[in-house]
Design a protein around this motif. Structure first.
Motif, PDB file in Angstrom:
ATOM      1  N   SER A 145      -7.293   5.121   3.626  1.00 26.41           N
ATOM      2  CA  SER A 145      -8.362   6.030   3.198  1.00 26.41           C
ATOM      3  C   SER A 145      -9.543   5.299   2.564  1.00 26.41           C
ATOM      4  N   ASN A 146      -9.337   4.088   2.060  1.00 24.38           N
ATOM      5  CA  ASN A 146     -10.452   3.325   1.477  1.00 24.38           C
ATOM      6  C   ASN A 146     -11.212   2.508   2.527  1.00 24.38           C
TER       7      ASN A 146
ATOM      8  N   GLU B  22      -9.908   0.179   4.528  1.00 23.00           N
ATOM      9  CA  GLU B  22      -9.211  -1.070   4.865  1.00 23.00           C
ATOM     10  C   GLU B  22      -8.390  -0.877   6.137  1.00 23.00           C
TER      11      GLU B  22
ATOM     12  N   ARG C 214       0.864  -1.187   0.000  1.00 24.03           N
ATOM     13  CA  ARG C 214       0.000   0.000   0.000  1.00 24.03           C
ATOM     14  C   ARG C 214       0.894   1.229   0.000  1.00 24.03           C
TER      15      ARG C 214
ATOM     16  N   SER D 168      -4.743   6.819   6.460  1.00 28.08           N
ATOM     17  CA  SER D 168      -5.529   7.907   7.042  1.00 28.08           C
ATOM     18  C   SER D 168      -5.358   7.995   8.557  1.00 28.08           C
TER      19      SER D 168
ATOM     20  N   LEU E 183      -1.737   6.807   1.416  1.00 29.68           N
ATOM     21  CA  LEU E 183      -3.120   6.362   1.566  1.00 29.68           C
ATOM     22  C   LEU E 183      -3.492   6.079   3.016  1.00 29.68           C
TER      23      LEU E 183
END
Length: 152
Positions: free
Chosen positions: A71-72, A74, A47, A53, A51
């Motif tokens: 951020s997605n 996960e 990753r 967060s 990304l």
């Protein structure tokens, strides 16, 4: 474990830090220049660091724990870190201000206490400098503004 370390060596990235989780099977979490890796016997998950967060330090070694949220939505979590410094690993991913830590609640005369919050940044800078190998533990103690200097 040797297979996992060989996988790290084959990565085309400079690894800054890693921790070893032994919860279900051995998993290595490694921090590269711009990527975060989760490596086990079967696969390598990658990753981008930008990304991330949120990171949450839960507990240090032994049986260290942390949680990383992307951020997605996960989440990567580790609950049995046996090797590596969990707090430093988290600080590398998403640095937090060091003076958010509580330096009071120490017993007077028993252990040095941070009285000036400006010292927190200096202590953090010295700690990183020591961990990078530029400063010995004795030099760290000498430079630390919190430790008493009587007898030196």
């Amino acid at each position: 474990m040797d297979n996992l370390k060989k996988k790290i060596e084959r990565l085309d990235d400079k690894i800054n830090q890693y921790v070893v989780n032994e919860e279900d099977s051995k998993i290595i979490y490694a921090i590269g220049k711009s990527k975060l890796y989760r490596i086990n016997e079967n696969e390598i998950n990658i990753r981008k660091r930008d990304l991330i967060s949120n990171v949450k330090f839960i507990k240090g070694v032994p049986n260290g724990a942390f949680e990383i949220t992307f951020s997605n939505g996960e989440k990567w979590s580790a609950k049995d870190i046996t090797q590596g410094r969990v707090f430093d690993f988290i600080q590398e991913l998403k640095p937090q201000k060091i003076n958010l830590a509580g330096y009071d609640n120490t017993i007077r005369g028993e252990f040095p206490q941070l009285l000036d919050l400006d010292h927190a940044e200096e202590i953090d800078r010295l700690r990183r400098y020591m961990q990078d190998g530029n400063l010995s533990h004795y030099e760290y103690d000498d430079c630390n503004p919190v430790y008493p200097k009587a007898g030196k």
